[in-house]
Design an enzyme around this catalytic site. Structure first.
Site, PDB file in Angstrom:
ATOM      1  N   CYS A  38       0.834  -1.213   0.000  1.00 29.76           N
ATOM      2  CA  CYS A  38       0.000   0.000   0.000  1.00 29.76           C
ATOM      3  C   CYS A  38       0.867   1.262   0.000  1.00 29.76           C
ATOM      4  O   CYS A  38       1.615   1.506   0.955  1.00 29.76           O
ATOM      5  CB  CYS A  38      -0.914  -0.030   1.212  1.00 29.76           C
ATOM      6  SG  CYS A  38      -1.668   1.553   1.643  1.00 29.76           S
ATOM      7  N   CYS A  41       0.168   3.738   2.857  1.00 27.42           N
ATOM      8  CA  CYS A  41       0.675   3.167   4.115  1.00 27.42           C
ATOM      9  C   CYS A  41       2.156   3.485   4.288  1.00 27.42           C
ATOM     10  O   CYS A  41       2.631   3.745   5.404  1.00 27.42           O
ATOM     11  CB  CYS A  41       0.493   1.648   4.131  1.00 27.42           C
ATOM     12  SG  CYS A  41      -1.228   1.097   4.079  1.00 27.42           S
TER      13      CYS A  41
END
Length: 277
Positions: A38, A41
């Protein structure tokens, strides 16, 4: 400093109850549901890991690919998804990568936490205000041990050097603040501008504006903006050509140091506009 800082723990089903729920009765826990693939993230994670060094909370990292049962239990649909655990209860937080100022606001308003770094910087400023430079240096040295690359600390250390008239050393420190460190880059460049103007002010031009300009820059570098700005406006009104518009440049630098939301900035920005136009 009187404020402890937090810790980071990897969490899965096996230790969730002890590391998150039980711990949240003692101090807040931020549960960071994330995935290695991600992109957001990867942006949020380092910010949270930086903030846990300043604030007294536990950062519980949950890799949703390794703990799918936890992600399903808490209905995590997108990552990063950050939840707050307080007094045994898991509460909504936010989804997505928030910028640093909003993360700090969440920690300070919703969780009532205080930054150990901010407390330390306040101690430095108090020591400088009391003209106890040895004490200020001791505080700075301790802070650098804990936060060696933090731009807020670098900026404060540069201010300390400026207060001691160590302008070249201050500029070297300020040059280390990267343009990507948005919150601190602009004030760092503004302080560099004032240092350069101070160096220029040391050479006389034979103008009647030399003494008030030197005084204004001195006030600006010692953060006495209430006295610096009126002098600078008088110089701008008298001559835009003086030191290549140096008084206006100094005023703009002060506005950057103060911030756009400060009353002093807003008032003198309006007065500067009236003088210019």
């Amino acid at each position: 400093m009187g404020i402890t800082t937090g810790s980071i723990v990897a969490v899965d089903r096996g230790n969730f109850e002890s590391a998150v729920i039980a711990t949240s009765h003692e101090r807040p826990v931020l549960i960071d549901f994330y995935a290695k693939w991600c992109g957001p993230c990867q942006m949020l994670g380092p910010l949270l890991e930086q903030l846990v060094q300043e604030y007294d909370f536990v950062l519980a990292k949950v890799d949703i690919d390794r703990a799918q049962d936890l992600a399903n239990q808490y209905q995590v649909e997108g990552v990063p998804d950050v939840r707050l655990a307080v007094a045994g209860e898991v509460l909504p937080g936010f989804v997505g990568a928030l910028p640093e100022p909003q993360l700090r606001e969440l920690l300070e308003t919703r969780l009532q936490l205080h930054s150990a770094l901010a407390t330390g910087l306040n101690e430095v400023r108090a020591a400088v205000a009391a003209d106890d430079l040895a004490c200020a240096k001791t505080h700075l040295d301790r802070l650098f041990e804990r936060y060696p690359n933090h731009p807020a600390l670098t900026l404060e250390a540069a201010r300390f050097l400026v207060y001691g008239s160590r302008f070249e050393d201050a500029e070297k420190l300020l040059q280390a603040i990267d343009v990507r460190q948005i919150e601190h880059y602009s004030p760092a460049q503004a302080l560099i501008e004032l240092i350069h103007l101070q160096q220029a002010a040391c050479s006389e031009t034979g103008s009647d504006l030399d003494p008030p300009f030197a005084k204004a820059i001195h006030f600006a570098l010692t953060e006495d903006y209430d006295r610096a700005l009126p002098l600078l406006l008088e110089i701008v009104s008298a001559s835009r050509k003086y030191r290549s518009d140096g008084a206006r440049k100094a005023a703009l630098a002060i506005f950057k140091l103060l911030g756009a939301d400060r009353e002093l900035t807003q008032r003198y920005q309006q007065e500067l506009m009236l003088v210019l136009y």
